[in-house]
Design an enzyme around this catalytic site. Structure first.
Site, PDB file in Angstrom:
ATOM      1  N   ASP A 289       4.296 -14.199  11.957  1.00 18.12           N
ATOM      2  CA  ASP A 289       2.725 -14.657  11.892  1.00 18.12           C
ATOM      3  C   ASP A 289       1.919 -13.415  12.024  1.00 18.12           C
ATOM      4  O   ASP A 289       1.638 -13.100  13.207  1.00 18.12           O
ATOM      5  CB  ASP A 289       2.705 -15.888  12.872  1.00 18.12           C
ATOM      6  CG  ASP A 289       1.332 -16.609  12.544  1.00 18.12           C
ATOM      7  OD1 ASP A 289       0.557 -15.763  12.089  1.00 18.12           O
ATOM      8  OD2 ASP A 289       1.019 -17.629  12.881  1.00 18.12           O
TER       9      ASP A 289
ATOM     10  N   GLU B  19       1.137  -1.303   0.024  1.00 12.32           N
ATOM     11  CA  GLU B  19       0.044   0.010   0.128  1.00 12.32           C
ATOM     12  C   GLU B  19       0.853   1.281   0.071  1.00 12.32           C
ATOM     13  O   GLU B  19       1.723   1.532   0.931  1.00 12.32           O
ATOM     14  CB  GLU B  19      -1.021   0.069   1.226  1.00 12.32           C
ATOM     15  CG  GLU B  19      -1.965   1.076   1.269  1.00 12.32           C
ATOM     16  CD  GLU B  19      -2.728   1.043   2.500  1.00 12.32           C
ATOM     17  OE1 GLU B  19      -2.993  -0.005   2.986  1.00 12.32           O
ATOM     18  OE2 GLU B  19      -3.464   2.205   2.630  1.00 12.32           O
TER      19      GLU B  19
ATOM     20  N   HIS C  41      -2.207  10.164  -0.119  1.00 12.60           N
ATOM     21  CA  HIS C  41      -2.480   8.943  -0.360  1.00 12.60           C
ATOM     22  C   HIS C  41      -2.497   8.931  -1.984  1.00 12.60           C
ATOM     23  O   HIS C  41      -1.640   8.068  -2.624  1.00 12.60           O
ATOM     24  CB  HIS C  41      -3.757   8.722   0.133  1.00 12.60           C
ATOM     25  CG  HIS C  41      -3.727   6.978   0.527  1.00 12.60           C
ATOM     26  ND1 HIS C  41      -4.104   6.201  -0.368  1.00 12.60           N
ATOM     27  CD2 HIS C  41      -3.386   6.479   1.447  1.00 12.60           C
ATOM     28  CE1 HIS C  41      -4.076   4.852   0.068  1.00 12.60           C
ATOM     29  NE2 HIS C  41      -3.638   5.007   1.364  1.00 12.60           N
TER      30      HIS C  41
ATOM     31  N   LYS D 200      -7.029  -0.163  12.055  1.00  8.02           N
ATOM     32  CA  LYS D 200      -6.461  -0.483  10.384  1.00  8.02           C
ATOM     33  C   LYS D 200      -5.129   0.479  10.257  1.00  8.02           C
ATOM     34  O   LYS D 200      -4.346  -0.024   9.792  1.00  8.02           O
ATOM     35  CB  LYS D 200      -7.522  -0.385   9.432  1.00  8.02           C
ATOM     36  CG  LYS D 200      -7.182  -1.260   8.065  1.00  8.02           C
ATOM     37  CD  LYS D 200      -6.411  -0.357   7.286  1.00  8.02           C
ATOM     38  CE  LYS D 200      -5.730  -1.102   5.980  1.00  8.02           C
ATOM     39  NZ  LYS D 200      -5.113  -0.321   5.069  1.00  8.02           N
TER      40      LYS D 200
END
Ligand code: NDP
Length: 413
Positions: free
Chosen positions: A269, A76, A366, A253
């Protein structure tokens, strides 16, 4: 020259000159051979190729007085930029302070047909059970780890034997599972109950990391808003997220953007961490933001408290050369140090996201980074990518159709 303005070779030179990597590690990165066929085949099944993701690093992390560059694997755009940007602001304000806990991983043996009498029998045999559990992993005990607890409870109509293990620098899933599978037949026979399952819990309650940072208002200001105003709006939005689950999820998030990127870079993990982090923040049915922001004594104080379930040895970390290289780049020596870095990255990404949201909005930064991806999707190569990205950043027209149109114009002169 700023790191984001450098090309790949210049960035590698920077890491070499500043002793974050040695010449051999730089050559390894240049060889573009992150995983051999043999290792890939040994890690998972039906393997047919290597799935590549961009590997980069964030800068300016001052954590407990020590400087770090942080390797991150992420597809991203803007996550690494956001981490570095906030880390620089926090560094200029004094850096991150992090507290980590002893690394305890819990496991459960679930036995059928539980009764209070059976719990009594188990409680009386606790020392023998602990002794057997320790004997199941002698190398861990030798190294300084331990089986620290054994608790027995009636859960519904089953018995839960909960074993706590200090797994030191290993994430500990396999270690705990091996211990449980050796203890389970012993306790099953002792109380005459069938084993339903033996497996670690990803709860992470005993691997909680506390990160804090005091940010000077000066570091938060934008061209059109004072630092104090930005801080007040960050606090307001954080308060809102305590009442809005929809906002809390996205707040978190943004934290996981950074956390997961370091987990991937270090071969950890990330599924285990996602399960541990989100479940920690559900209490009485309410889901909460992982971090908090308050104004105290004229500074914006950020705190983040979350379980970080990681290791610096074992599992895939041991076999993947890129994971080893990431740990070397950070010079982390223990799972606690890695936790401290990951928690700091989480808080940094959170600050950048909040600052953007309450000022220019998230899309400004972004999309300007996304424009390169759009150019590539349109078919641009080499220099064309930067040229198209630059035009899109000026026009603020961020669509694939626009990228294709610009590419056509460029190629037709
Ligand atoms: P390992 O099974 O690889 O165990 C850790 C290894 O590290 C041991 O071999 C240990 O050696 C060695 N070691 C060397 N130095 C140290 C040290 N300082 N501290 C601790 N150990 C050391 O890995 P884990 O038990 O950590 O298990 C992690 C793996 O389990 C991950 O790949 C994860 O994906 C997977 N997994 C996750 C599950 C889940 O999350 N629910 C379930 C099942 C598996 P020695 O043997 O000599 O002690």
């Amino acid at each position: 020259m700023k790191i984001y303005e450098m090309n790949n070779d210049e960035r590698l030179d920077y890491l070499l000159k500043n002793k974050y990597l040695n010449a051999e590690q730089v050559e390894f990165l240049k060889s573009q051979q992150p995983l051999s066929q043999d290792i890939a085949n040994s890690l998972s099944e039906n393997q047919i190729g290597i799935f590549a993701l961009p590997y980069g690093f964030a800068t300016d992390f001052l954590i407990n007085g020590q400087d770090f560059v942080v390797p991150m694997v992420i597809e991203e755009p803007s996550v690494i930029a956001a981490a570095s940007n906030a880390a620089k602001r926090i560094k200029a304000s004094g850096g991150f302070t992090v507290e980590t806990a002893q690394h305890i991983m819990y496991g459960q043996i679930v036995l059928e047909n539980g009764t209070a009498d059976k719990i009594d029998i188990l409680n009386k045999a606790k020392e023998d059970i602990l002794k057997l559990a320790r004997a199941a992993h002698p190398s861990l005990i030798k190294r300084g780890g331990d089986v620290v607890s054994a608790r027995f409870e009636l859960v519904d109509d089953c018995i839960e034997v909960k074993i706590g293990v200090d797994t030191l620098d290993a994430m500990g899933a396999n270690m705990v599972n091996s211990i449980l599978e050796q203890v389970a037949p012993y306790v099953s026979e002792m109380i005459g109950s069938t084993i339903l399952c033996s497996i670690l819990s990803n709860s992470g309650v005993s691997q909680v990391v506390k990160v804090s940072a005091a940010v000077d208002f000066e570091q938060l200001k934008t061209k059109t808003m004072s630092g104090q105003k930005v801080a007040e709006r960050i606090v307001k939005l954080t308060e809102f997220s305590k009442f809005s689950k929809m906002r809390a999820i996205t707040h978190n998030k943004g934290i996981m953007n950074g956390v997961d990127a370091v987990l991937l870079a270090t071969g950890n993990d990330f599924r285990a961490e996602e399960a541990a982090a989100h479940s920690y923040f559900i209490e009485n049915g309410n889901y909460a933001p992982f971090s908090d922001w308050k104004i105290v004594d004229g500074k914006l104080i950020g705190t983040l408290e979350m379980p970080i379930e990681v290791g610096t040895v074992g599992g895939a970390i041991r076999t993947m050369p890129m994971a080893q290289l990431s740990l070397a780049m950070m010079k982390v020596k223990s799972s606690q140090e890695l936790q401290a870095v990951i928690g700091s990255v989480g808080l940094a990404n959170n600050l950048s996201a909040l600052r953007a949201l309450v000022t220019t909005g998230i899309q400004a930064g972004h999309m300007s980074l996304q424009s390169k991806s759009l150019a590539v999707s349109a078919g641009a190569t080499g220099d064309e990518i930067n040229k198209i990205s630059k035009i899109m950043n000026q026009s603020k027209k961020y669509t694939l159709a626009e990228a294709k149109r610009l590419l056509e114009n460029l190629r037709n002169g």
